[in-house]
Design an enzyme around this catalytic site. Structure first.
Site, PDB file in Angstrom:
ATOM      1  N   LYS A   1     -10.960 -65.782 -37.499  1.00  0.00           N
ATOM      2  CA  LYS A   1     -10.498 -64.515 -36.915  1.00  0.00           C
ATOM      3  C   LYS A   1     -11.403 -63.399 -37.409  1.00  0.00           C
ATOM      4  CE  LYS A   1      -5.926 -62.567 -35.980  1.00  0.00           C
ATOM      5  NZ  LYS A   1      -4.588 -62.412 -36.545  1.00  0.00           N
TER       6      LYS A   1
HETATM    7  C1  E4P Z   1      -2.142 -61.060 -34.328  1.00  0.00           C
HETATM    8  O1  E4P Z   1      -2.975 -61.919 -34.532  1.00  0.00           O
HETATM    9  C2  E4P Z   1      -1.604 -60.207 -35.369  1.00  0.00           C
HETATM   10  O2  E4P Z   1      -1.480 -60.995 -36.522  1.00  0.00           O
HETATM   11  C3  E4P Z   1      -0.229 -59.670 -35.067  1.00  0.00           C
HETATM   12  O3  E4P Z   1       0.212 -60.067 -33.787  1.00  0.00           O
HETATM   13  C4  E4P Z   1      -0.043 -58.219 -35.346  1.00  0.00           C
HETATM   14  O4  E4P Z   1       1.287 -57.873 -35.066  1.00  0.00           O
HETATM   15  P1  E4P Z   1       1.981 -56.532 -35.604  1.00  0.00           P
HETATM   16  O5  E4P Z   1       1.442 -55.388 -34.809  1.00  0.00           O
HETATM   17  O6  E4P Z   1       3.438 -56.750 -35.381  1.00  0.00           O
HETATM   18  O7  E4P Z   1       1.611 -56.430 -37.057  1.00  0.00           O
END
Ligand code: E4P
Length: 217
Positions: A83
């Site tokens: 990522k």
């Molecule tokens: C995605 O990969 C992120 O980890 C996640 O969806 C972020 O979500 P949030 O905005 O609820 O922190």
């Protein structure tokens, strides 16, 4: 549509994986901090529970260090997906890892132009954050629709991974648009199965069944 769990909680992941409905997992540095566990340890454990891609995020901000961190993460398991943040260095790293056949997830995407860049960099997944856009008064789903249109216009193979999902309403809207994946907190995945009429109907069927005095087994 694939369902990923957006968590680093191993017990919840194991619980969901047992249903056979879980296609992958996404983590981020905040979720790792919340787990209170060692990043490398917990990600390796998750990779052993889930067959699909498990996103593990680099924390470096420059290309050279991102590549080094990616090498460490890649060594953890074959189903690791690297990522990367949607920055110029993140895109450069995405391009390099893609050339090496590594799966990538370009995260923190908030605009269609950013998603276009992620696709050009060969990302396996792009993660537009719908909930965080909604939070500031934008329409997160409008972004998903724009990305779907652009990717289809050019036949980009990058999968749209809808992130920052807060409720089943987001999942339904993303599915209507034709997003490839939704990553959700476990509670949202479980909430998809719930309906008041299902509960009421089941209670009535069981009450009537009890009156028959029969048993199947
Ligand atoms: C995605 O990969 C992120 O980890 C996640 O969806 C972020 O979500 P949030 O905005 O609820 O922190």
């Amino acid at each position: 549509m694939k369902f990923f769990a957006d968590t680093a909680d191993v017990a919840e992941i194991a619980d969901l994986a047992a249903t056979g409905l879980l296609d992958g997992v996404t983590t981020n540095p905040s979720l790792i901090a919340k787990s209170g566990r060692s990043f490398l340890e917990v990600v390796k454990e998750i990779c052993g529970i889930v067959d699909g891609p498990v996103s593990a995020e680099v924390v470096a901000t420059d290309h050279a260090t991102m590549m080094k961190e990616a090498a460490v993460l890649r060594a953890l398991a074959p189903n690791i997906c690297i990522k990367l943040p949607l920055t110029i260095d993140g895109l450069k790293t995405c391009k390099a890892l893609t050339a090496e056949g590594v799966e990538t997830n370009v995260t923190l995407c908030f605009s269609a132009n950013q998603a276009l860049l992620a696709a050009k960099a060969g990302a396996t997944f792009v993660s537009p954050f719908v909930g965080r856009l909604d939070d500031i008064g934008h329409d997160g789903m409008e972004l998903i629709q724009d990305i779907r249109t652009i990717y289809d216009n050019y036949d980009f193979k990058t999968q749209i991974l809808v992130a920052s999902v807060r409720s089943p309403v987001h999942v339904l809207a993303a599915a209507r648009i034709g997003a490839d994946v939704a990553t959700m907190p476990p509670a949202v995945i479980k909430a998809l199965a719930g309906h008041a009429l299902t509960e009421k109907g089941l209670a009535a069927f069981l009450a009537d069944w009890a009156k028959t005095g029969q048993s199947i087994l």
